[in-house]
Scaffold this motif. Structure first.
Motif, PDB file in Angstrom:
ATOM      1  N   LEU A  47       0.864  -1.215  -0.080  1.00  0.00           N
ATOM      2  CA  LEU A  47      -0.060   0.061   0.078  1.00  0.00           C
ATOM      3  C   LEU A  47       0.863   1.278  -0.064  1.00  0.00           C
ATOM      4  O   LEU A  47       0.469   2.244  -0.857  1.00  0.00           O
ATOM      5  CB  LEU A  47      -0.990  -0.031   1.305  1.00  0.00           C
ATOM      6  CG  LEU A  47      -2.037  -1.109   1.289  1.00  0.00           C
ATOM      7  CD1 LEU A  47      -2.805  -0.975   2.652  1.00  0.00           C
ATOM      8  CD2 LEU A  47      -3.067  -0.838   0.033  1.00  0.00           C
ATOM      9  N   ARG A  48       1.905   1.159   0.727  1.00  0.00           N
ATOM     10  CA  ARG A  48       2.842   2.417   0.874  1.00  0.00           C
ATOM     11  C   ARG A  48       3.325   2.758  -0.478  1.00  0.00           C
ATOM     12  O   ARG A  48       3.316   3.753  -1.209  1.00  0.00           O
ATOM     13  CB  ARG A  48       4.003   2.192   2.107  1.00  0.00           C
ATOM     14  CG  ARG A  48       4.840   3.409   2.342  1.00  0.00           C
ATOM     15  CD  ARG A  48       5.820   3.001   3.429  1.00  0.00           C
ATOM     16  NE  ARG A  48       6.849   2.208   2.558  1.00  0.00           N
ATOM     17  CZ  ARG A  48       8.017   1.929   3.169  1.00  0.00           C
ATOM     18  NH1 ARG A  48       8.357   2.352   4.187  1.00  0.00           N
ATOM     19  NH2 ARG A  48       8.846   1.369   2.390  1.00  0.00           N
ATOM     20  N   SER A  49       3.922   1.677  -1.209  1.00  0.00           N
ATOM     21  CA  SER A  49       4.418   1.883  -2.481  1.00  0.00           C
ATOM     22  C   SER A  49       3.509   2.311  -3.564  1.00  0.00           C
ATOM     23  O   SER A  49       3.655   2.805  -4.485  1.00  0.00           O
ATOM     24  CB  SER A  49       5.073   0.619  -3.221  1.00  0.00           C
ATOM     25  OG  SER A  49       4.193  -0.368  -3.333  1.00  0.00           O
ATOM     26  N   PRO A  52      -0.278   7.733  -3.078  1.00  0.00           N
ATOM     27  CA  PRO A  52       0.301   8.925  -3.545  1.00  0.00           C
ATOM     28  C   PRO A  52       0.736   9.618  -2.325  1.00  0.00           C
ATOM     29  O   PRO A  52       0.629   9.175  -1.232  1.00  0.00           O
ATOM     30  CB  PRO A  52      -0.993   9.780  -4.171  1.00  0.00           C
ATOM     31  CG  PRO A  52      -2.031   8.947  -3.857  1.00  0.00           C
ATOM     32  CD  PRO A  52      -1.829   7.723  -3.561  1.00  0.00           C
ATOM     33  N   PRO A  53       1.945  10.618  -2.617  1.00  0.00           N
ATOM     34  CA  PRO A  53       2.487  11.379  -1.399  1.00  0.00           C
ATOM     35  C   PRO A  53       1.689  12.135  -0.246  1.00  0.00           C
ATOM     36  O   PRO A  53       1.830  11.940   0.686  1.00  0.00           O
ATOM     37  CB  PRO A  53       3.396  12.255  -2.213  1.00  0.00           C
ATOM     38  CG  PRO A  53       3.370  12.114  -3.502  1.00  0.00           C
ATOM     39  CD  PRO A  53       2.232  11.231  -3.774  1.00  0.00           C
ATOM     40  N   SER A  86      -9.513   1.164   0.155  1.00  0.00           N
ATOM     41  CA  SER A  86      -9.420   2.588   0.996  1.00  0.00           C
ATOM     42  C   SER A  86      -8.233   3.486   0.154  1.00  0.00           C
ATOM     43  O   SER A  86      -8.919   4.730   0.239  1.00  0.00           O
ATOM     44  CB  SER A  86      -8.526   1.980   2.250  1.00  0.00           C
ATOM     45  OG  SER A  86      -9.616   1.426   2.922  1.00  0.00           O
ATOM     46  N   LEU A  87      -7.632   2.977  -0.358  1.00  0.00           N
ATOM     47  CA  LEU A  87      -6.671   3.852  -1.067  1.00  0.00           C
ATOM     48  C   LEU A  87      -7.513   4.400  -2.200  1.00  0.00           C
ATOM     49  O   LEU A  87      -7.286   5.854  -2.434  1.00  0.00           O
ATOM     50  CB  LEU A  87      -5.696   3.313  -1.741  1.00  0.00           C
ATOM     51  CG  LEU A  87      -4.305   3.042  -0.849  1.00  0.00           C
ATOM     52  CD1 LEU A  87      -2.985   2.381  -1.852  1.00  0.00           C
ATOM     53  CD2 LEU A  87      -3.643   4.428  -0.360  1.00  0.00           C
ATOM     54  N   GLY A  94      -5.346  11.660   2.216  1.00  0.00           N
ATOM     55  CA  GLY A  94      -5.964  11.130   3.483  1.00  0.00           C
ATOM     56  C   GLY A  94      -5.008  10.148   4.265  1.00  0.00           C
ATOM     57  O   GLY A  94      -4.009  10.297   4.218  1.00  0.00           O
ATOM     58  N   ARG A  95      -5.683   9.466   4.991  1.00  0.00           N
ATOM     59  CA  ARG A  95      -4.999   8.436   5.725  1.00  0.00           C
ATOM     60  C   ARG A  95      -5.592   7.020   5.745  1.00  0.00           C
ATOM     61  O   ARG A  95      -6.875   6.881   5.861  1.00  0.00           O
ATOM     62  CB  ARG A  95      -5.084   8.806   7.262  1.00  0.00           C
ATOM     63  CG  ARG A  95      -4.431   8.127   8.439  1.00  0.00           C
ATOM     64  CD  ARG A  95      -4.529   8.906   9.638  1.00  0.00           C
ATOM     65  NE  ARG A  95      -4.825   7.879  10.679  1.00  0.00           N
ATOM     66  CZ  ARG A  95      -5.821   7.430  11.319  1.00  0.00           C
ATOM     67  NH1 ARG A  95      -6.990   7.914  10.655  1.00  0.00           N
ATOM     68  NH2 ARG A  95      -5.680   6.777  12.151  1.00  0.00           N
TER      69      ARG A  95
END
Length: 187
Positions: A47-49, A52-53, A86-87, A94-95
């Protein structure tokens, strides 16, 4: 680059094994003793990869959660399907939070379990539209123009194969999907 290359190779191997499982005879999950945090960490990295920033991916793990017996590929895929939703719901800002907790003496359907791990994926997006709440886990139901409507249905099936269930609560600004997986045999 080495870290991302390793992730790509591991994901290709995992997806190949998952497709083999789905296309082959429907056998039981290939459970092995695993830490649910290992599975969550793998999904966190993916998910981190992909985020977006302006999207924060956070973790809140309970270190007291004991190991369980899981099919690594199936649980990762279930977590990933929910995490990607979620992304996408955040639309670039967001978070997303991955959280683990242990619950005791919980019923999943008619079966009571002494210990259950609860893995939650929370986001602060717009929420699941109210008209989809009752049918969200049905195949081909989607609230996205480009969605297939298979992600949550597949996730629910993979979790159910482990004797678990996926539940959710949603309102604008807070959506929480909870994956409940038994850690011990039912009592």
């Amino acid at each position: 680059l080495k870290e991302y290359t390793a992730i790509i190779i591991n994901e290709a191997d995992r997806l190949r094994a998952l497709v083999d499982t789905m296309l082959g005879p429907a056998g039981p999950p290939r459970k092995q003793p695993l830490s649910v945090h290992e599975l969550c960490e793998h999904v966190y990295q993916l998910l981190r990869s992909a985020a977006p920033p302006e999207v924060q991916i956070e973790r809140d793990y309970d270190p007291s959660v004991p190991d369980g017996r899981f099919d690594r590929n199936e649980i990762i895929q279930a977590l990933l399907n929910i995490g990607r939703n979620s992304l996408q719901a955040l639309a670039g800002r967001g978070r997303v939070l991955l959280r683990t907790r242990t619950l005791s003496n919980l019923n999943i359907g008619p079966v009571r379990h002494r210990l259950v791990v609860c893995v939650q994926i929370e986001d602060d997006g717009p929420g699941v539209p109210a008209d989809l709440h009752k049918t969200l886990f049905y195949p081909l139901v989607t609230g996205k123009a480009e969605g297939t409507g298979l992600g949550l249905s597949v996730a629910q099936d993979m979790v159910a194969r482990h004797g678990g269930i996926i539940e959710f609560e949603s309102r604008p600004g807070l959506t929480v999907f909870s994956i409940l997986l038994p850690l011990e045999e039912s009592t």
